[in-house]
Design an enzyme around this catalytic site. Structure first.
Site, PDB file in Angstrom:
ATOM      1  N   GLU A   3      71.462  81.225  44.449  1.00 25.95           N
ATOM      2  CA  GLU A   3      71.691  82.667  44.314  1.00 25.95           C
ATOM      3  C   GLU A   3      73.109  82.983  43.844  1.00 25.95           C
ATOM      4  O   GLU A   3      73.325  83.928  43.083  1.00 25.95           O
ATOM      5  CB  GLU A   3      71.391  83.392  45.628  1.00 25.95           C
ATOM      6  CG  GLU A   3      69.899  83.557  45.925  1.00 25.95           C
ATOM      7  CD  GLU A   3      69.242  82.288  46.448  1.00 25.95           C
ATOM      8  OE1 GLU A   3      69.972  81.338  46.807  1.00 25.95           O
ATOM      9  OE2 GLU A   3      67.991  82.242  46.504  1.00 25.95           O
TER      10      GLU A   3
ATOM     11  N   HIS B  93      62.552  87.090  55.629  1.00 30.77           N
ATOM     12  CA  HIS B  93      61.848  87.671  54.482  1.00 30.77           C
ATOM     13  C   HIS B  93      61.592  89.157  54.712  1.00 30.77           C
ATOM     14  O   HIS B  93      60.645  89.720  54.174  1.00 30.77           O
ATOM     15  CB  HIS B  93      60.515  86.950  54.237  1.00 30.77           C
ATOM     16  CG  HIS B  93      60.663  85.542  53.762  1.00 30.77           C
ATOM     17  ND1 HIS B  93      60.987  84.506  54.602  1.00 30.77           N
ATOM     18  CD2 HIS B  93      60.541  84.995  52.520  1.00 30.77           C
ATOM     19  CE1 HIS B  93      61.041  83.384  53.913  1.00 30.77           C
ATOM     20  NE2 HIS B  93      60.782  83.648  52.642  1.00 30.77           N
TER      21      HIS B  93
ATOM     22  N   PHE C 210      67.791  86.744  50.542  1.00 26.69           N
ATOM     23  CA  PHE C 210      68.605  85.656  49.998  1.00 26.69           C
ATOM     24  C   PHE C 210      69.838  86.155  49.252  1.00 26.69           C
ATOM     25  O   PHE C 210      70.633  85.360  48.757  1.00 26.69           O
ATOM     26  CB  PHE C 210      67.748  84.741  49.118  1.00 26.69           C
ATOM     27  CG  PHE C 210      66.533  84.214  49.843  1.00 26.69           C
ATOM     28  CD1 PHE C 210      66.648  83.734  51.138  1.00 26.69           C
ATOM     29  CD2 PHE C 210      65.278  84.226  49.252  1.00 26.69           C
ATOM     30  CE1 PHE C 210      65.533  83.271  51.831  1.00 26.69           C
ATOM     31  CE2 PHE C 210      64.160  83.768  49.932  1.00 26.69           C
ATOM     32  CZ  PHE C 210      64.284  83.287  51.227  1.00 26.69           C
TER      33      PHE C 210
END
Lengths: 300, 345
Positions: A35, A102, A61
């Site tokens: 990332e 998530h 993320f």
């Protein structure tokens, strides 16, 4: 555009399905699970005349690219008087049985960073109009797409070039008894609660979707607060340090004399977002607990 | 050029040793040699001036000496082409000079005076000067590696054949962003060169605290890119190695990691008395001084006389003094600047 699995696979949520066929692999770049490199490379490309879009496969993320966004991109205008026309976008939010990694709503972190714009659309047309505005903006934009809304909310989306300016709140439901200020997924349960209170008890509730946290449309929010005198702020992100606190402070500071009740906030419990449906439902805000707080405020 | 997925030691073990003679590169002519020396002396004298300004209390914040790094900074930047782009680190003032930056601009910026390119919002080498193709670093080590990669990628998309060069240290190369940036550049075969300035210390931490591999260029094997370790005090070796790596990158063969072994001859910054560096080690590296040795080389090669070099140094010092005299009289920027340009239009 750079991201993980966005090319041949079409993205984890299939948002970029067909992109690689239409735009080619030079413009749709499948990146390693990095990332920081995805955001960093987007910044480098933005400094060199491009308007890149970096996808976080899940917005959780973005923490791994945090330094690039806040310290590299977020300080460039201030230090170099130079734009970083980059969008970092991805699916955020809970309520879908994911897990603590998530489901995160991290938009307030970037609102606190100074130098980063923060966009949280709640409707398909806004998602389009705000995305075009974000890509054309000369500053770094973090763009939150609530994954629970992806296939749940349907509406006509204007064809062709359609731009929704950043920093313009929208009154999604007009009313006079109280103001519910929200963004993202919370707009939908705010509308649900408002409709119920209208149908069951005849209340007239104004619902405002701020749409962007940075820039923040203070004027529209203050106008509504002054009109109704009662304000409830709702977001799916957790309470402490959430953007609702900032909105409450601005109203308390600039519309105090118009208020007839304390400003209330409805938000997630201060915990990570849990996995099991029972726990997740308990922790996240919803139309029912919002409705309860609205009624308490109306009866204050 | 080093073989793919392999490293070459080329005269250097990666640890400190005294090398006997400097490289004479066949890629350089005497005019270029004089330019190399001139920029190395400029960097050295700028450093002495900053040390004085710091002691006088005129230079505040971090003053990061680059003494010992002149050959690496000047040799690498000099190998770059007219369109290539520099992403320097904080001990690369020599590279700024190579790219045409002038002393006055550097000082105004470093002393945060009115007219600073960064309006006083930041100092040191953190500035960007797009006309001169310089994009400074931020303090978070390794953060600019993916940025330099992305810059190169955008150029390649437009069909521009440019190379970006960026720098990191023996400490900074340990960050996750460094790893992600190098890997991304290797996967994409981007025209990016990374100079690892191995100056033996990361602040106070010796290499033994920072990494376990023999040479930092060994990592190239893991990335599937080129890697080489060289003596970073030998300016023509640095130049030639970088030149080859740059042309290799320009040909589409991807990045090279160049570990350039030097010694940081002062503390991390001027506040640091570097008590932790053994005296014998400093004495050993003193003998490898990149500027003094290259001056001797230039004289031995008959390119300049001792007198000519002395005159060159005098003119550089005079130019520096004039710039300092001018800059220290400048006011700090107007406080209103603090409220401007958090965003651009």
């Amino acid at each position: 555009m750079l991201g993980e699995d966005i090319g041949t696979y079409g993205g984890a949520f299939k948002l970029t399905k067909g992109f690689i066929e239409e735009f080619g692999s030079k413009r749709i770049v499948d990146a390693p699970i990095s990332e920081a490199a995805i955001v960093g490379a987007a910044i480098g490309a933005a400094l060199n005349g491009m308007r890149p879009v970096a996808e976080m496969q899940f917005m959780d993320f973005v923490t791994c690219g945090f330094n690039q966004i806040v310290n590299v991109a977020g300080t460039t205008a201030y230090r170099w008087n130079m734009g970083v026309p980059m969008v970092v976008r991805g699916p955020s939010g809970g309520g879908v049985g994911a897990n603590p990694f998530h489901s995160r709503n991290s938009e307030a972190w970037f609102a606190h960073a100074s130098g980063v714009k923060v966009v949280c659309p709640a409707f398909p047309a806004d998602a389009k109009g705000l995305m075009i505005a974000s890509i054309r903006d000369n500053n770094p934009v973090v763009f939150y797409e609530h994954k629970g809304l992806y296939r749940k909310i349907k509406e006509e989306v204007p064809e062709g070039e359609y731009i929704v300016s950043l920093g313009k709140a929208r009154i999604v439901r007009e009313g006079n008894d109280c103001s519910v200020i929200s963004y993202g997924s919370a707009v939908h349960f705010a509308l649900e609660a408002a409709q119920k209170l209208h149908d069951e008890k005849g209340y007239s509730i104004e619902v405002i979707d701020i749409r962007t946290l940075v820039p923040f449309d203070e004027e529209t929010v203050l106008q509504s607060a002054k009109k109704t005198g009662k304000v409830i702020i709702v977001h799916e992100a957790s309470l402490t340090g959430g953007f609702g606190g900032e909105i409450a402070a601005r109203i308390a500071d600039k519309a105090f004399e118009y208020l007839d009740a304390p400003i209330k906030r409805v938000a997630a419990y201060d915990s990570p977002t849990p996995f099991a449906p029972t726990l997740e439902k308990a922790v996240l805000p919803n139309a029912e607990n919002l409705q309860k707080v609205i009624e308490e405020t109306l009866n204050y | 050029m080093a073989k793919k997925s392999a490293t070459s030691t080329k005269k250097h073990s990666g640890k400190s040793d005294v090398q006997q003679s400097l490289t004479r590169s066949s890629l350089l002519n005497d005019k270029q040699r004089i330019d190399l020396l001139t920029n190395m002396i400029r960097a050295r004298e700028y450093d002495y001036a900053m040390q004085r300004l710091n002691r006088q209390g005129r230079a505040f914040g971090g003053v990061y000496s680059q003494i010992g790094n002149e050959a690496t900074a000047v040799g690498s930047a000099s190998a770059m082409g007219k369109e290539d782009v520099l992403f320097p680190m904080h001990r690369n003032v020599g590279g700024h000079y190579v790219f045409g930056q002038d002393t006055q601009t550097l000082l105004i910026n470093q002393l945060a005076r009115e007219g600073s390119m960064m309006r006083g919002t930041d100092g040191t080498g953190h500035y960007a000067d797009t006309e001169k193709r310089i994009y400074g670093n931020i303090s978070h080590l390794g953060a600019m590696i993916p940025v330099a990669a992305g810059f190169a990628m955008a150029a390649r998309m437009r069909g521009e054949n440019i190379v970006t060069m960026t720098y990191i240290g023996d400490g900074g190369i340990q960050t996750g962003e460094s790893h992600e940036g190098i890997n991304f550049a290797a996967v994409q075969k981007l025209p990016m060169i990374l100079i690892i300035e191995n100056n033996q210390y990361a602040y106070s931490s010796p290499s033994s605290v920072e990494y376990a591999c023999e040479k930092l260029s060994d990592r190239a094997l893991g990335y599937g890119c080129f890697g080489i370790t060289i003596d970073g005090t030998d300016v023509e070796l640095v130049y030639e190695t970088c030149k080859n790596a740059i042309e290799n990158a320009r040909a589409g063969n991807g990045p090279t990691l160049i570990e350039s072994v030097t010694m940081r001859m002062r503390g991390h910054a001027e506040h640091d008395d570097f008590f932790y560096v053994p005296k014998e080690k400093l004495e050993l590296w003193q003998k490898k001084d990149p500027v003094i040795r290259y001056e001797q080389f230039i004289i031995e090669q008959g390119i300049m006389t001792e007198k000519q070099i002395s005159d060159l140094r005098t003119s550089i010092i005079e130019e520096l003094r004039a710039a300092i005299d001018y800059v220290v009289e400048l006011p700090f920027p107007n406080a209103d600047e603090g409220y401007k340009s958090v965003f651009v239009d």
